[in-house]
Scaffold this motif. Structure first.
Motif, PDB file in Angstrom:
ATOM      1  N   HIS A   1      -7.387  39.991  20.646  1.00 25.76           N
ATOM      2  CA  HIS A   1      -6.184  40.527  20.030  1.00 25.76           C
ATOM      3  C   HIS A   1      -6.352  42.012  19.743  1.00 25.76           C
ATOM      4  CE1 HIS A   1      -2.507  40.081  17.417  1.00 25.76           C
ATOM      5  NE2 HIS A   1      -3.018  41.177  16.902  1.00 25.76           N
ATOM      6  N   SER A   2      -7.466  42.387  19.137  1.00 25.60           N
ATOM      7  CA  SER A   2      -7.706  43.803  18.816  1.00 25.60           C
ATOM      8  C   SER A   2      -7.897  44.633  20.078  1.00 25.60           C
ATOM      9  CB  SER A   2      -8.927  43.939  17.911  1.00 25.60           C
ATOM     10  OG  SER A   2      -8.654  43.417  16.627  1.00 25.60           O
TER      11      SER A   2
ATOM     12  N   ARG B   1      -4.479  45.335  21.328  1.00 23.05           N
ATOM     13  CA  ARG B   1      -3.828  46.306  20.445  1.00 23.05           C
ATOM     14  C   ARG B   1      -4.285  47.722  20.782  1.00 23.05           C
ATOM     15  NH1 ARG B   1       0.666  47.009  17.980  1.00 23.05           N
ATOM     16  NH2 ARG B   1       0.533  44.983  16.919  1.00 23.05           N
TER      17      ARG B   1
ATOM     18  N   GLU C   1       2.600  42.405  15.342  1.00 21.90           N
ATOM     19  CA  GLU C   1       1.417  41.562  15.428  1.00 21.90           C
ATOM     20  C   GLU C   1       1.776  40.178  15.958  1.00 21.90           C
ATOM     21  OE1 GLU C   1      -2.338  42.379  14.058  1.00 21.90           O
ATOM     22  OE2 GLU C   1      -1.205  43.517  15.545  1.00 21.90           O
ATOM     23  N   HIS C   2       2.937  39.675  15.587  1.00 24.09           N
ATOM     24  CA  HIS C   2       3.380  38.377  16.098  1.00 24.09           C
ATOM     25  C   HIS C   2       3.576  38.419  17.601  1.00 24.09           C
ATOM     26  CE1 HIS C   2       6.745  35.752  17.418  1.00 24.09           C
ATOM     27  NE2 HIS C   2       6.044  34.840  16.793  1.00 24.09           N
ATOM     28  N   ASP C   3       4.273  39.448  18.083  1.00 23.10           N
ATOM     29  CA  ASP C   3       4.517  39.558  19.523  1.00 23.10           C
ATOM     30  C   ASP C   3       3.209  39.722  20.291  1.00 23.10           C
ATOM     31  OD1 ASP C   3       7.201  39.267  19.160  1.00 23.10           O
ATOM     32  OD2 ASP C   3       7.679  41.392  19.324  1.00 23.10           O
TER      33      ASP C   3
ATOM     34  N   SER D   1       0.325  38.646  19.390  1.00 24.52           N
ATOM     35  CA  SER D   1      -0.455  37.404  19.331  1.00 24.52           C
ATOM     36  C   SER D   1      -0.066  36.447  20.448  1.00 24.52           C
ATOM     37  CB  SER D   1      -0.277  36.731  17.963  1.00 24.52           C
ATOM     38  OG  SER D   1       1.037  36.202  17.818  1.00 24.52           O
TER      39      SER D   1
ATOM     40  N   ALA E   1      -1.831  37.773  23.533  1.00 22.13           N
ATOM     41  CA  ALA E   1      -3.266  37.551  23.378  1.00 22.13           C
ATOM     42  C   ALA E   1      -3.620  36.087  23.596  1.00 22.13           C
ATOM     43  CB  ALA E   1      -3.714  38.019  21.996  1.00 22.13           C
ATOM     44  N   ALA E   2      -2.797  35.188  23.093  1.00 24.76           N
ATOM     45  CA  ALA E   2      -3.069  33.760  23.266  1.00 24.76           C
ATOM     46  C   ALA E   2      -3.031  33.365  24.737  1.00 24.76           C
ATOM     47  CB  ALA E   2      -2.062  32.943  22.470  1.00 24.76           C
TER      48      ALA E   2
END
Length: 378
Positions: free
Chosen positions: A194-195, A198, A261-263, A265, A268-269
């Motif tokens: 995730h990071s 980002r 952050e939701h988008d 995630s 990332a998933a």
């Protein structure tokens, strides 16, 4: 979790794929617009643009392309047959999807980043299938001139040796992406996936103050080394380290309206589940095996006879990373000059960062109001 008006479904039997698509404005009879994502993106990355286009009366279709997201199968090995990832076959995936959706043609195909190359190839290979072409971030030069020799794959370009000899040795990101370690470096990055994403998205956006793109003088190591590290990396670093070096702080993350952050995630998933290797195989097919150049040979000398627009953010190095490519696209891709558009306040992710302005240019293209070879800043 989808924005209002967008649905998700699997279209089965798209050639050898079961293709995941997002759709908006899906009433029968609406003119269709097909959106092709790049790397490392998904159909999800069109979520901010799709409702705008649908509200104007279009049937908007965004697939997870081969090797991405929920489109299956996804052979994920490094040592795998690369033919399915050849540009000609990626274009066949698009043709098969259009047929599976019972469409005889589309109003436009819009391609971003690596999707720009697929979109452009589709237009060359199937004249008449689309009425407009919009490319974003990455220029596409089109078919080679009649009788032109086939270029050697990019991995053999002498600039790589020049980069390695610089006082601070560098390596081209594409040379890194075709190597055996890139997938593991990014998927299992020390900062977490995730990071990593980002930091990667941040550096290539207008939010990062390190982007000041400009034309490069030519294909030399010294010139390419003017680009940020996400394009021309320190030789000893991997992409996870490059992303970590310019990680935004908590305040900048909270202020990022275009990528919550939701988008993030959700993206990332998906990459945590699939890894990056299937997507990286696009690079390997083109840059190591030379399959894109090979697939373009049958169209030597062909130019497009439809309106073509190119859109980029003012903070995007993408149009300049290959010296001379932007001008070649402008002058040679179509029978009339390609219209060039730069959007202020956007970087590489122009369709996510400034979707309303991107839509304005797309609508103008569809309405045939563009003057050839015009730079339009908003």
């Amino acid at each position: 979790m989808l924005p209002k008006g967008i649905r998700s479904r699997i279209v089965r039997g798209v050639g050898d794929l079961d293709m995941h698509i997002l759709e908006a404005g899906f009433g029968r009879g609406c003119p269709a617009i097909l959106l092709l994502h790049g790397f490392p993106e998904l159909a999800w990355c069109w979520r901010r643009l799709m409702p705008i286009l649908a509200s104007a009366g279009y049937h908007v279709i965004a697939p997870d392309q081969r090797g991405y997201g929920r489109t299956t199968p996804q052979p994920g090995d490094y040592l795998t047959d690369l033919e399915p990832y050849a540009t000609g076959n990626l274009a066949n995936d698009v043709f098969n999807l259009i047929e599976a959706l019972d469409l005889s043609s589309v109003e436009a195909i819009v391609g971003h980043d690596a999707g720009s190359i697929v979109a452009g190839f589709c237009a060359l290979a199937r004249p008449g299938l689309m009425r407009h072409l919009v490319l974003a971030a990455s220029p596409f030069a089109g078919a080679p001139p009649q009788g032109a020799p086939l270029d050697a794959p990019f991995i053999f370009h002498p600039v790589h040796a020049e980069l390695a000899r610089l006082n601070t040795p560098r390596k081209h990101y594409q040379a890194y992406y075709v190597g055996p370690s890139a997938n593991e470096d990014m998927r299992h990055s020390p900062q977490g996936l995730h990071s990593f994403l980002r930091g990667y998205f941040y550096q290539k956006s207008a939010d990062w103050n390190g982007n000041a793109p400009h034309q490069l003088a030519g294909w030399s190591g010294a010139e390419l080394a003017r680009m940020p590290h996400y394009y021309c990396m320190p030789a000893r670093h991997d992409m996870a380290e490059v992303a970590a070096a310019a990680m935004p702080d908590a305040r900048a993350i909270a202020a990022c309206a275009w990528l919550s952050e939701h988008d993030l995630s959700i993206a990332a998933a998906e990459f945590a589940r699939t890894g990056f290797q299937p997507a990286l195989n696009w690079y390997r097919s083109a840059l190591v095996e030379g399959m894109t150049g090979r697939d373009l040979i049958p169209f030597q000398g062909r130019r497009l006879d439809i309106p073509v627009a190119f859109v980029a953010g003012s903070a995007d190095w993408g149009p300049y990373q290959a010296p001379g490519l932007l001008e070649t696209m402008r002058d040679r891709l179509a029978t009339r000059p390609v219209s060039l558009h730069v959007i202020d306040g956007a970087g590489h992710w122009v369709h996510q960062e400034q979707p309303e302005r991107f839509a304005d240019i797309l609508f103008a293209t569809l309405n045939a109001r563009l003057a050839g070879n015009r730079l339009c800043c908003k």
